[in-house]
Design an enzyme around this catalytic site. Structure first.
Site, PDB file in Angstrom:
ATOM      1  CD  GLU A  87      -3.078   1.227   2.175  1.00  8.88           C
ATOM      2  OE1 GLU A  87      -3.494  -0.321   2.706  1.00  8.88           O
ATOM      3  OE2 GLU A  87      -3.754   2.136   2.902  1.00  8.88           O
ATOM      4  CG  ASP A  89      -2.173   4.646   2.998  1.00 10.77           C
ATOM      5  OD1 ASP A  89      -2.000   4.092   2.059  1.00 10.77           O
ATOM      6  OD2 ASP A  89      -1.410   3.979   3.923  1.00 10.77           O
ATOM      7  CD  GLU A 122      -4.047   7.525   5.559  1.00 14.42           C
ATOM      8  OE1 GLU A 122      -4.924   6.368   6.312  1.00 14.42           O
ATOM      9  OE2 GLU A 122      -3.460   8.191   6.996  1.00 14.42           O
TER      10      GLU A 122
END
Length: 307
Positions: A119, A121, A123
């Site tokens: 993953e 990310d 955010e």
């Protein structure tokens, strides 16, 4: 994407006042030529993951809206998996008092938080009115993350759309904001447990409540009287290797595509100038500087972003 509390932040740049009043002298011209990339409608590229009634589009279908209320948020994912390439989208974040709200824009090898997932990310951590958003990035390999960085932004991401992008190849993973590289995550060219280069990934975005950790470590809670909270999206662009079973063309690098050639393996001179400015002015937390959390720093922390 991981919903958990962060450790005590380590202030590595410490120039937040400068970050609020400065901007890069020279914005990067990324190696990507977006004229080569494909843009398509939402229905062509994405599926709603949950809460379809919290998803809307503009009348012309070119702007997409995800909303969060005290019942649920919403999210979408690409229909297609990719392994390496350039991935870009314009986002406009929740305005006003957004404490506790997280807008996530990320790539993941699974459509759930599986224990073996890879993953990548981005955010966006909401805040009280008048306080700046923080952008948190993280990288997982085989389910292990803990590689957070947090940055200030040099603009208000709620006033207009800004472009957030990934450049991913076998040698490095770059995070861009408006073509400015804010994070460089290198591979060492060997088998390792930190660089996600084996599994194809979908691209996702979602909005959800994370007031147990997102704003001041969970001290600031979501004010549901201000809901619904809405994040906006447009201009998804991808120039990447589509993963097609059973023998995808991108199972190994070929240097056939621009994102897998020498110019994409290193920062350009202008990108280095921008990245140096980011490091001086915008970094709030860097796990590679957090010796309290990691007395023995992870292997990837020894790799130079300048090479």
């Amino acid at each position: 994407m991981k919903m958990k509390a962060m450790p005590i932040l380590v202030w590595v740049s410490g120039v937040i006042m400068a970050a609020a009043c400065c901007c890069p002298i020279l914005l990067s011209e990324a190696a990507a030529d977006e004229g080569q990339s494909s843009k398509s409608s939402f229905e062509d590229s994405f599926d709603i993951m949950w809460s379809e009634d919290h998803f809307k589009t503009s009348e012309d279908g070119q702007i997409w809206y995800l909303s969060l209320d005290n019942e649920t948020g919403c999210g979408f994912q690409t229909k297609q998996k990719y392994r390496f390439g350039w991935f870009s989208m314009k986002l406009k974040l929740v305005g006003g008092d957004s404490a506790g709200v997280v807008t996530a824009y990320y790539m993941c090898s699974e459509n759930g938080a599986g224990p073996e997932r890879d993953e990548v990310d981005i955010e966006f951590l909401g805040n009280r009115s008048g306080e700046p958003y923080l952008i948190q990035t993280n990288v997982y390999k085989n389910g292990t993350g803990g590689r957070e960085m947090r940055h200030m932004l040099w603009f208000d991401p709620t006033e207009d759309f800004h472009t957030y992008s990934f450049l991913w190849n076998d040698l490095q993973l770059l995070f861009f904001v408006d073509r400015v590289p804010i994070r460089v995550y290198k591979n060492n060219g060997k088998a390792n447990n930190f660089f996600p280069n084996e599994k194809p990934m979908y691209l996702f975005s979602s909005i959800w409540n994370a007031d147990d950790w997102a704003t001041r470590g969970g001290l600031e809670k979501t004010d549901w009287k201000r809901s619904p909270f809405v994040s906006s999206y447009k201009d998804f662009s991808v120039d990447g290797c589509r993963w097609e079973d059973p023998y995808p063309a991108c199972v190994s690098t070929t240097t056939q595509h621009w994102w897998d050639q020498y110019e994409a393996w290193h920062l350009s001179d202008s990108q280095k100038a921008d990245f140096a400015w980011v490091l001086r002015n915008l970094v709030v937390y860097d796990y590679c500087k957090d010796t309290q959390r990691y007395p023995h720093l992870p292997d990837e922390c020894s790799l130079s972003p300048w090479d």
